[in-house]
Scaffold this motif. Structure first.
Motif, mmCIF file in Angstrom:
data_model
loop_
_atom_site.group_PDB
_atom_site.id
_atom_site.type_symbol
_atom_site.label_atom_id
_atom_site.label_comp_id
_atom_site.label_asym_id
_atom_site.label_seq_id
_atom_site.Cartn_x
_atom_site.Cartn_y
_atom_site.Cartn_z
ATOM 1 N N TRP A 1 -2.498 -1.410 -12.964
ATOM 2 C CA TRP A 1 -1.930 -2.710 -13.341
ATOM 3 C C TRP A 1 -2.431 -3.815 -12.436
ATOM 4 C CZ3 TRP A 1 3.820 -0.908 -14.164
ATOM 5 C CH2 TRP A 1 3.922 -0.292 -15.418
ATOM 6 N N ARG A 2 -2.571 -3.535 -11.135
ATOM 7 C CA ARG A 2 -3.073 -4.564 -10.218
ATOM 8 C C ARG A 2 -4.497 -4.964 -10.582
ATOM 9 N NH1 ARG A 2 -0.731 -1.339 -6.258
ATOM 10 N NH2 ARG A 2 -2.749 -0.738 -5.422
ATOM 11 N N THR A 3 -5.347 -3.992 -10.910
ATOM 12 C CA THR A 3 -6.734 -4.319 -11.271
ATOM 13 C C THR A 3 -6.794 -5.094 -12.582
ATOM 14 O OG1 THR A 3 -7.140 -2.226 -12.420
ATOM 15 C CG2 THR A 3 -7.641 -2.301 -10.067
ATOM 16 N N GLU A 4 -5.808 -4.868 -13.467
ATOM 17 C CA GLU A 4 -5.767 -5.572 -14.753
ATOM 18 C C GLU A 4 -5.015 -6.902 -14.666
ATOM 19 O OE1 GLU A 4 -4.021 -2.771 -17.435
ATOM 20 O OE2 GLU A 4 -5.763 -1.454 -17.404
ATOM 21 N N GLY A 5 -4.390 -7.164 -13.517
ATOM 22 C CA GLY A 5 -3.654 -8.409 -13.348
ATOM 23 C C GLY A 5 -2.320 -8.426 -14.077
ATOM 24 N N VAL A 6 -1.751 -7.256 -14.307
ATOM 25 C CA VAL A 6 -0.440 -7.160 -14.963
ATOM 26 C C VAL A 6 0.499 -6.380 -14.043
ATOM 27 C CG1 VAL A 6 -1.421 -7.255 -17.287
ATOM 28 C CG2 VAL A 6 -1.051 -5.047 -16.223
ATOM 29 N N GLY A 7 1.726 -6.222 -14.462
ATOM 30 C CA GLY A 7 2.682 -5.466 -13.662
ATOM 31 C C GLY A 7 3.436 -6.369 -12.702
ATOM 32 N N PRO A 8 4.253 -5.771 -11.846
ATOM 33 C CA PRO A 8 5.075 -6.560 -10.925
ATOM 34 C C PRO A 8 4.238 -7.238 -9.837
ATOM 35 C CG PRO A 8 5.393 -4.206 -10.552
ATOM 36 C CD PRO A 8 4.522 -4.338 -11.751
ATOM 37 N N ARG A 9 4.778 -8.345 -9.315
ATOM 38 C CA ARG A 9 4.103 -9.066 -8.223
ATOM 39 C C ARG A 9 4.087 -8.203 -6.969
ATOM 40 N NH1 ARG A 9 6.059 -15.003 -7.393
ATOM 41 N NH2 ARG A 9 4.349 -14.790 -5.941
ATOM 42 N N TYR A 10 3.045 -8.364 -6.179
ATOM 43 C CA TYR A 10 2.911 -7.616 -4.938
ATOM 44 C C TYR A 10 2.299 -8.532 -3.888
ATOM 45 C CZ TYR A 10 -2.043 -7.295 -6.054
ATOM 46 O OH TYR A 10 -3.352 -7.597 -6.330
ATOM 47 N N CYS A 11 2.307 -8.082 -2.662
ATOM 48 C CA CYS A 11 1.627 -8.815 -1.597
ATOM 49 C C CYS A 11 0.801 -7.826 -0.792
ATOM 50 C CB CYS A 11 2.623 -9.578 -0.724
ATOM 51 S SG CYS A 11 3.886 -8.551 0.024
ATOM 52 N N ASN A 12 -0.140 -8.362 -0.054
ATOM 53 C CA ASN A 12 -1.069 -7.543 0.706
ATOM 54 C C ASN A 12 -1.227 -8.169 2.090
ATOM 55 O OD1 ASN A 12 -3.088 -5.818 1.446
ATOM 56 N ND2 ASN A 12 -4.391 -6.217 -0.312
ATOM 57 N N PRO A 13 -0.131 -8.199 2.871
ATOM 58 C CA PRO A 13 -0.152 -8.960 4.123
ATOM 59 C C PRO A 13 -1.065 -8.402 5.205
ATOM 60 C CG PRO A 13 1.862 -7.689 3.976
ATOM 61 C CD PRO A 13 1.127 -7.517 2.673
ATOM 62 N N THR A 14 -1.206 -7.105 5.296
ATOM 63 C CA THR A 14 -2.008 -6.503 6.372
ATOM 64 C C THR A 14 -3.037 -5.523 5.834
ATOM 65 O OG1 THR A 14 -0.391 -4.733 6.650
ATOM 66 C CG2 THR A 14 -0.101 -6.698 8.023
ATOM 67 N N GLY A 15 -3.437 -5.723 4.595
ATOM 68 C CA GLY A 15 -4.383 -4.793 3.987
ATOM 69 C C GLY A 15 -3.692 -3.640 3.277
ATOM 70 N N SER A 16 -2.363 -3.574 3.363
ATOM 71 C CA SER A 16 -1.582 -2.546 2.675
ATOM 72 C C SER A 16 -0.720 -3.217 1.609
ATOM 73 C CB SER A 16 -0.670 -1.815 3.654
ATOM 74 O OG SER A 16 -1.435 -1.170 4.649
ATOM 75 N N VAL A 17 -0.793 -2.722 0.405
ATOM 76 C CA VAL A 17 -0.024 -3.299 -0.695
ATOM 77 C C VAL A 17 1.460 -3.059 -0.470
ATOM 78 C CG1 VAL A 17 0.426 -3.147 -3.175
ATOM 79 C CG2 VAL A 17 -1.913 -3.069 -2.327
ATOM 80 N N ARG A 18 2.248 -4.095 -0.652
ATOM 81 C CA ARG A 18 3.705 -4.009 -0.534
ATOM 82 C C ARG A 18 4.339 -4.695 -1.731
ATOM 83 N NH1 ARG A 18 2.541 -0.649 2.585
ATOM 84 N NH2 ARG A 18 2.960 -0.575 4.809
ATOM 85 N N TYR A 19 5.488 -4.176 -2.136
ATOM 86 C CA TYR A 19 6.255 -4.743 -3.241
ATOM 87 C C TYR A 19 7.637 -5.133 -2.729
ATOM 88 C CZ TYR A 19 2.816 -2.852 -6.518
ATOM 89 O OH TYR A 19 1.674 -2.575 -7.204
ATOM 90 N N ARG A 20 8.072 -6.325 -3.078
ATOM 91 C CA ARG A 20 9.436 -6.735 -2.746
ATOM 92 C C ARG A 20 10.364 -6.236 -3.840
ATOM 93 N NH1 ARG A 20 10.596 -10.631 0.900
ATOM 94 N NH2 ARG A 20 12.303 -11.312 -0.439
ATOM 95 N N ARG A 21 11.512 -5.714 -3.431
ATOM 96 C CA ARG A 21 12.464 -5.177 -4.409
ATOM 97 C C ARG A 21 12.890 -6.239 -5.416
ATOM 98 N NH1 ARG A 21 18.152 -4.661 -4.400
ATOM 99 N NH2 ARG A 21 18.142 -5.389 -2.265
ATOM 100 N N ASP A 22 13.122 -7.473 -4.958
ATOM 101 C CA ASP A 22 13.547 -8.513 -5.890
ATOM 102 C C ASP A 22 12.456 -8.815 -6.920
ATOM 103 O OD1 ASP A 22 11.910 -9.747 -4.006
ATOM 104 O OD2 ASP A 22 13.215 -11.489 -3.734
#
Length: 104
Positions: free
Chosen positions: A62-83
């Motif tokens: 989903w990330r490569t397709e630009g779909v799915g839930p929002r995420y962040c990549n603050p330190t090179g590791s993908v993270r998802y916020r629960r909200d």
């Protein structure tokens, strides 16, 4: 003393209207349940996948397709916020991966 029942009312809905009503109710109920669960506010990819009930590979795709839930990549590791995960679920976004195109 006997209570009188009011006459039954019949409401006609199209299949699409019924699907919208039921879908909205299910999304609200699911969001409420997820909100009450005790989970971390920021999750790894594996934790987010488990939280959503998908495989980590699905989230990657989903990330490569630009779909799915929002995420962040603050330190090179993908993270998802629960909200963000809860908001994505409540939005009624597609909950399945896109069908794969046959390779040629």
């Amino acid at each position: 003393m006997q209570q009188q029942l009011s006459p039954a009312r019949v409401v006609l809905l199209s299949p699409e209207e019924l699907q919208d009503i039921v879908g909205a109710s299910v999304r609200r109920a699911l969001a409420d349940v997820l909100r009450t669960m005790q989970t971390k506010d920021v999750m790894t990819e594996a934790e987010a996948a488990e939280y959503l009930g998908f495989a980590p590979n699905t989230l990657r795709q989903w990330r490569t397709e630009g779909v799915g839930p929002r995420y962040c990549n603050p330190t090179g590791s993908v993270r998802y916020r629960r909200d963000a995960l809860d908001a994505w679920l409540a939005s009624g976004a597609a909950a399945t991966a896109a069908p794969r195109r046959p390779r040629s």
